[in-house]
Motif scaffolding. Structure first.
Motif, short mmCIF file in Angstrom:
data_model
loop_
_atom_site.label_atom_id
_atom_site.label_comp_id
_atom_site.label_asym_id
_atom_site.label_seq_id
_atom_site.Cartn_x
_atom_site.Cartn_y
_atom_site.Cartn_z
N SER A 29 27.85 28.60 -4.20
CA SER A 29 28.11 29.92 -3.61
C SER A 29 29.59 30.04 -3.26
O SER A 29 30.26 29.05 -2.98
CB SER A 29 27.30 30.12 -2.32
OG SER A 29 25.92 30.09 -2.59
N LEU A 31 32.29 31.71 -0.58
CA LEU A 31 32.30 32.15 0.81
C LEU A 31 33.67 32.68 1.20
O LEU A 31 34.71 32.19 0.74
CB LEU A 31 31.96 30.99 1.74
CG LEU A 31 30.64 30.26 1.50
CD1 LEU A 31 30.51 29.10 2.48
CD2 LEU A 31 29.47 31.21 1.63
N ALA A 32 33.65 33.67 2.08
CA ALA A 32 34.88 34.18 2.70
C ALA A 32 35.31 33.18 3.77
O ALA A 32 34.57 32.26 4.13
CB ALA A 32 34.62 35.56 3.31
N ASP A 34 35.39 33.44 6.89
CA ASP A 34 34.50 33.41 8.05
C ASP A 34 33.13 32.85 7.72
O ASP A 34 32.23 32.85 8.55
CB ASP A 34 34.37 34.81 8.65
CG ASP A 34 33.72 35.82 7.71
OD1 ASP A 34 33.34 35.45 6.57
OD2 ASP A 34 33.57 37.00 8.11
N GLY A 35 32.94 32.38 6.48
CA GLY A 35 31.66 31.80 6.07
C GLY A 35 30.68 32.79 5.46
O GLY A 35 29.60 32.40 5.04
N ALA A 36 31.06 34.08 5.40
CA ALA A 36 30.17 35.09 4.82
C ALA A 36 30.07 34.90 3.30
O ALA A 36 31.07 34.61 2.63
CB ALA A 36 30.68 36.50 5.14
N LEU A 37 28.88 35.08 2.78
CA LEU A 37 28.63 34.95 1.35
C LEU A 37 29.33 36.07 0.59
O LEU A 37 29.31 37.23 1.00
CB LEU A 37 27.12 35.02 1.08
CG LEU A 37 26.65 34.85 -0.35
CD1 LEU A 37 26.95 33.45 -0.86
CD2 LEU A 37 25.15 35.13 -0.44
N ILE A 38 29.97 35.71 -0.52
CA ILE A 38 30.59 36.69 -1.42
C ILE A 38 29.68 36.80 -2.64
O ILE A 38 29.45 35.79 -3.32
CB ILE A 38 32.00 36.26 -1.84
CG1 ILE A 38 32.91 36.16 -0.63
CG2 ILE A 38 32.57 37.22 -2.88
CD1 ILE A 38 34.28 35.55 -0.93
N PRO A 41 24.75 33.74 -5.21
CA PRO A 41 24.95 32.37 -5.69
C PRO A 41 24.94 32.32 -7.22
O PRO A 41 24.36 33.19 -7.88
CB PRO A 41 23.76 31.60 -5.11
CG PRO A 41 23.33 32.42 -3.94
CD PRO A 41 23.61 33.86 -4.31
N PRO A 80 37.40 34.04 -3.05
CA PRO A 80 36.80 33.21 -2.00
C PRO A 80 37.85 32.43 -1.22
O PRO A 80 38.99 32.28 -1.66
CB PRO A 80 35.91 32.25 -2.79
CG PRO A 80 36.64 32.09 -4.09
CD PRO A 80 37.24 33.44 -4.37
N LYS A 84 30.90 26.55 -1.77
CA LYS A 84 29.83 25.75 -1.15
C LYS A 84 28.94 25.22 -2.26
O LYS A 84 28.46 25.98 -3.09
CB LYS A 84 29.03 26.60 -0.18
CG LYS A 84 28.05 25.83 0.65
CD LYS A 84 27.44 26.75 1.71
CE LYS A 84 26.69 25.96 2.75
NZ LYS A 84 26.20 26.84 3.82
N THR A 95 31.66 21.60 1.10
CA THR A 95 32.51 22.76 0.95
C THR A 95 33.89 22.33 0.48
O THR A 95 34.35 21.22 0.78
CB THR A 95 32.65 23.56 2.26
OG1 THR A 95 33.10 22.70 3.29
CG2 THR A 95 31.33 24.21 2.66
#
Length: 116
Positions: A29, A31-32, A34-38, A41, A80, A84, A95
């Motif tokens: 996956s 991630l941005a 801040d950990g937010a999914l972009i 997956p 990203p 992950k 990560t």
């Protein structure tokens, strides 16, 4: 393998004291910061390959695939900050700080693990 395709090789290294066996596809996956999914997956590309046994320090590879901008639609996901990765059969993720891949055309795939 053709014009407009972008492939990134990703190497997994066994940093443990004992051998490990990997078989199948990792979960990957983007991630941005801040950990937010972009986006979504990565989906699986290709066939499942034979198991790879990694001695301590041994490596295995997978390939991430996306498209150049404009090949399929005109949109791309945000770049990203993190990648992950869940090795096959593992519930523990790793990560990696990175600004690639930038996924375009909603195409984001990963191959099965192969010997490195």
């Amino acid at each position: 393998m053709g014009a407009g395709n972008i492939r990134y090789d990703l190497r997994l290294v066994n940093n443990g004291a004992g051998a490990c066996v990997l078989r199948g596809f990792p979960g990957v996956s983007l991630l941005a910061g801040d950990g937010a999914l972009i986006g979504e997956p990565a989906t699986r590309e290709g066939e499942r390959l034979p198991a790879v046994t990694l001695p301590p320090g041994g490596t295995a590879d997978v390939t991430l695939h996306t498209l150049n901008k404009g090949i399929k639609g005109s949109s791309c996901w945000a770049a990203p900050s993190l990648l992950k990765i869940y090795p096959p059969g593992s519930k523990d993720a790793m990560t990696l700080r990175t600004s690639t891949p930038v996924v375009c055309g909603d195409t984001f795939t990963v191959t099965a693990v192969r010997s490195g």
